[in-house]
Design a protein around this motif. Structure first.
Motif, short mmCIF file in Angstrom:
data_model
loop_
_atom_site.label_atom_id
_atom_site.label_comp_id
_atom_site.label_asym_id
_atom_site.label_seq_id
_atom_site.Cartn_x
_atom_site.Cartn_y
_atom_site.Cartn_z
N ALA A 72 0.26 3.47 -5.37
CA ALA A 72 -0.79 4.44 -5.06
C ALA A 72 -2.14 3.74 -4.96
CB ALA A 72 -0.83 5.53 -6.11
N SER A 73 -2.48 2.94 -5.92
CA SER A 73 -3.74 2.19 -5.85
C SER A 73 -3.73 1.21 -6.99
CB SER A 73 -4.96 3.11 -5.95
OG SER A 73 -5.28 3.31 -7.31
N GLY A 74 -4.77 0.41 -7.05
CA GLY A 74 -4.80 -0.58 -8.11
C GLY A 74 -5.22 -0.01 -9.46
N ARG A 75 -5.65 1.21 -9.45
CA ARG A 75 -6.19 1.78 -10.69
C ARG A 75 -5.15 1.81 -11.79
NH1 ARG A 75 -11.05 3.71 -9.62
NH2 ARG A 75 -11.43 4.50 -7.52
N ALA B 108 0.83 -1.21 0.00
CA ALA B 108 0.00 0.00 0.00
C ALA B 108 0.86 1.25 0.00
CB ALA B 108 -0.93 0.00 1.20
N ALA B 109 1.97 1.19 0.71
CA ALA B 109 2.86 2.35 0.70
C ALA B 109 3.59 2.44 -0.63
CB ALA B 109 3.87 2.22 1.83
#
Lengths: 592, 275
Positions: free
Chosen positions: B30-33, B26-27
């Protein structure tokens, strides 16, 4: 603990702080404190332009700009402030040109101008060319130019010095101030990163110019350092924060990363498309389509994804299509953002559309000020000598949704105004007495974090906060989502009390400062969510699915959030309201 | 010089309370997008030059192994180390996308911005070496004292100099004249160029490429009238003539500025006085 004495102390050295410093340092003894080197400030990340009705390439006037700003802000804008900004925009751009800013030029050598979202001819007829620009690094050039002028004027900078407390003559948290007493600012307490020493800066005037707080969100265009320091310092001293529930989500962040791709990409002809290849903005804003204001475009994008027309394996983004533009045109007008797409996503914008999704970008709200930049502690009373300008402040020229380019304008117009006003105030003012042991609160805070035997990690709490804000207080909000986020914030605040850091040293202890910054983020996130819960309507950047319509009868007013002592001995957020200043334009339905 | 090797992974570490620390992804992401579902994460080892003057008078190397994803930059991996393994690891950073100039470092022997160096492009199969930029005093870990760098910048009078009255409208400048100095307006003062220059390493008095780039930006601006003064300053023995055309600066510039070319143009202007 060293004590310094100045007429004016400016906290923050981005565009607003340095623009203020250029005015105040010629009139009064001025110091600028910045937690970064000035040229690292996030003004430098602004890309597309700065609007002013110069009319260099087509007919334009400041009244149209005022109207667009008011309508773009969904009528929550204070119209007297918007008028000041639109009028003074012209001189603000010319000031920068005279300072040397390398604007792009028209064939006859004037400052060139291009289209930008929500900026229109004659009250919405069509997009107008109003944004003055330097390729897609306008903010970089503004920051560099202002710093160059500060070097020329030999402005006194204290770099990598964190302001951690604001000193006032009265304790506003305790309640009402006697009517015959004037509340004044007395200075700031700051932490020198290099040595870990505290410094007290006594001052007759203090200008807050610390920028935004985008790091309350996970997906954001904001720098790691945008932790809302100035907002939190004021709020913790009992100064209200205005309209914090209005946060702008910029439509075109690089998908998954949040890195900003300027609206100038659409100003230069770029088109947003869904998985069916459809130019979906034609459905949402038939007149100006992809150049609708940011809140509308961001919502449209999120809606396309929600209805299954997103792109990619997870159908969770849309595409910004520049492939129909000439590569030479892209290179001349959009070199940086196209390089971001290549570097970070491996996408070639000449031939491939770029994956984009809304990213937390800008706080419309902030420390309430008058049009002279004076900080308000109630709807009408100011704190003597205290000023704020730029994203930290709420004048309010952005209302419920800021138009693109108006932030670079805001920092220049109101940075200048605050600099002049602060210097003039200091010329007539006495230096207020410092409170007893001025550094005590900061020392206690830092000692608690450094000496604590807590088990909570800063990075874990911050990530949970950011994820909760993305989940519950983003483009779409409901009472349910906001309540869930608020509960998370509450538990994170409790856990924050036992936060610990590994670095126990004095020198350059960024571990410690990240812990302090997390405290700011937690306070500010709470204000955002409490305000968003109370505002049971949808307006500009604040969209409540359970209250999808704008409700002028109940909510055509600013939110004022005060931190006050609670009956249980703790603190609580108390909400008040402030009327919107309406001069020329009665609220109308907002269509584009 | 001591060498301390402490390979660790974030996922193996235990928090003091005994609860397992979360996976570092997670760090690090940024995100799964925007990512393909089959994107594999991978382990990467950073070999970092540490200097903690309050603990140890000498610098040393330390290795950390962290989990990373294919879109991660070196800055993400440094953050994973700082946030999950060793909070004392110290470096500057702000914007995280190559525009603020905070995080210039020597990465695998080459000056780059940590936020623009993608791990997958750095051959993550081998340890990635990370050191502070050279030629400036090291303060702590990857942080150097930038003051000498900014002092050289200030000396070249990096601001528009004009005579006469300020016009009421803009000063006119043709697109061609504007293009003349476009490249050098991109400078973000990160010091990657100056601290890659062998002449600067050996002679800290040398103005260095960044200061000359910023002088160039004004010397070739048709609105400016201070060119002769700046050329006089750069004609100093620590000025442009110290440049040996090694091209390290051009290679190091994260903004793609043709730094060596700009220095050559300043040298030429000094001889011809035509600019």
């Amino acid at each position: 603990m060293q004590t310094h004495q100045y007429d004016v102390v400016i906290v923050g050295a981005g565009g607003a702080g340095m623009r203020a410093a250029l005015e105040s340092s010629t009139r009064a003894r001025t110091a600028v404190l910045s937690k970064l080197y000035p040229t690292r400030s996030h003004t430098g990340a602004a890309q597309g332009g700065m609007c002013a009705a110069l009319g260099n390439v087509e007919e334009d006037n400041w009244e149209w700009h005022t109207f667009d700003t008011v309508k773009g802000g969904d009528y929550l804008v204070d119209q007297d402030a918007a008028e000041v900004m639109a009028k003074e925009a012209i001189d603000a751009v010319l000031d920068l040109e005279h300072m040397g800013l390398p604007f792009n030029r028209t064939p006859d050598g004037k400052i060139d101008q291009r289209r930008f979202g929500g900026h229109t001819r004659n009250h919405g007829e069509a997009a107008v060319r109003r944004a003055c620009y330097a390729a897609d690094r306008t903010g970089h050039m503004i920051l560099q130019t202002l710093y160059q002028q500060c070097v020329k004027q030999d402005v006194a900078f204290f770099n990598e010095v964190y302001a951690l407390d604001l000193l006032l003559t009265h304790d506003l948290m305790a309640g009402d101030v006697p009517a015959d007493e004037e509340v004044k600012v007395a200075g700031v307490v700051a932490h020198d990163l290099a040595t870990g020493e505290l410094h007290v800066f006594r001052a007759k005037s203090v200008i807050l110019a610390t920028g935004g707080a985008g790091k309350i969100y996970k997906t954001t265009s904001n720098a790691h350092t945008l932790t809302g320091d100035g907002m939190a310092l004021a709020y913790r001293k009992g100064i209200p924060l205005e309209d914090m529930e209005f946060f702008q989500f910029h439509p075109t962040g690089l998908a998954g990363l949040g890195i900003l791709l300027s609206e100038a990409a659409r100003g230069e002809g770029g088109i947003l498309r869904n998985s069916e290849g459809e130019r979906f903005m034609e459905r949402y804003a038939p007149t100006i389509k992809d150049l609708a204001p940011r809140d509308m475009v961001a919502r449209a994008m999120a809606n396309e994804v929600r209805e299954g027309r997103g792109c990619g394996p997870n159908k969770d983004y849309v595409l910004l299509d520049l492939t129909h533009l000439e590569p030479a045109h892209i290179d001349a007008k959009l070199p940086d953002i196209t390089e971001f797409a290549r570097t970070y996503l491996g996408v070639e914008p000449y031939t491939e559309p770029v994956p984009v999704y809304p990213t937390a970008h800008y706080a419309m709200g902030g420390v309430p000020t008058t049009i002279r930049g004076e900080v308000l502690r109630t709807n009408t009373a100011v704190v003597g000598g205290l000023y704020a300008a730029g994203e930290v402040a709420c004048v309010s020229v952005h209302g419920a949704n800021r138009l693109g380019t108006n932030s670079l304008l805001d920092i220049n117009v109101f940075g200048k105004r605050a600099g002049i006003a602060a210097a003039e105030y200091s010329a007539a003012a006495e230096l207020p007495e410092l409170p007893e042991s001025p550094g005590a609160a900061v020392t206690a805070l830092l000692d608690r974090v450094l000496g604590g035997d807590g088990t909570e990690k800063v990075a874990v709490l911050r990530r949970e906060l950011q994820e909760a804000m993305d989940a519950g207080a983003q483009v779409f909000r409901t009472a349910e989502s906001l309540e869930a986020t608020l509960a998370t914030i509450g538990s994170l605040k409790e856990r924050y009390a036992s936060v610990a850091v590994q670095d126990k040293g004095k020198q350059f202890n960024t571990d410690l400062l990240e812990a302090v910054e997390l405290g700011f983020l937690l306070d500010l996130a709470e204000v955002v969510v409490v305000g968003a819960l109370a505002r049971e309507e949808s307006r500009g950047g604040h969209f409540r699915e359970d209250f999808p319509a704008r409700d002028d009868a109940r909510f055509l007013q600013h939110t004022m959030a005060y931190l006050r002592q609670a009956p249980d001995g703790g603190t609580q957020v108390e909400l008040g309201a402030k009327p919107v200043t309406i001069t020329r334009y009665q609220p109308m339905e907002r269509k584009y | 010089m001591s060498t301390e090797i402490a390979p660790e992974t974030g996922s193996a570490e235990q928090a003091p309370g005994g609860a397992p620390v979360r996976e570092p992804q997670a760090a690090a992401v940024a995100s799964g997008r925007g990512e393909r579902p089959d994107d594999g994460s991978f382990d990467v080892t950073l070999r970092i030059r540490r200097y903690l003057p309050e603990k140890d008078a000498t610098a040393y190397w330390e290795e950390f192994t962290v989990r990373a994803n294919r879109t991660d930059r070196l800055l993400d991996a440094l953050h994973t180390v700082k946030w999950e393994i060793d909070g004392s690891l110290t470096f500057r950073r702000s914007c995280a996308h190559g525009i603020c100039g905070s995080d210039a470092m020597r990465i695998n022997g080459r000056n780059r911005l940590a936020c623009k160096a993608l791990l997958k492009d750095l051959d993550p199969a081998k340890p990635i070496t990370v050191e502070p930029i050279k030629g400036l005093p090291v303060v702590k870990d990857l942080v150097v004292d930038m003051e000498p760098f900014f002092a050289s910048y200030r000396e070249v009078m990096p601001f528009l100099i004009t005579g006469g009255n300020t016009p009421s409208a803009e000063r006119r400048q043709s697109p061609e004249d504007r293009a003349r100095y476009d490249d050098t307006t991109k400078c973000i003062l990160c010091a990657a160029c100056t601290s890659s220059c062998p002449v600067f390493w050996n002679d800290g008095q040398y103005f260095g490429p960044a200061a000359i780039v910023n002088a160039h930006r004004f010397i070739f601006d048709s609105r400016d009238e201070g060119g002769a003064q700046r050329l006089e300053i750069l004609n100093d023995k620590e000025g442009v003539w110290r440049c040996r055309t090694i091209f390290n600066c051009t290679e190091a510039c994260p903004r793609g500025i043709e730094v060596t070319k700009a220095i050559q143009e300043v040298k030429r202007a000094m001889i011809t006085r035509a600019f």
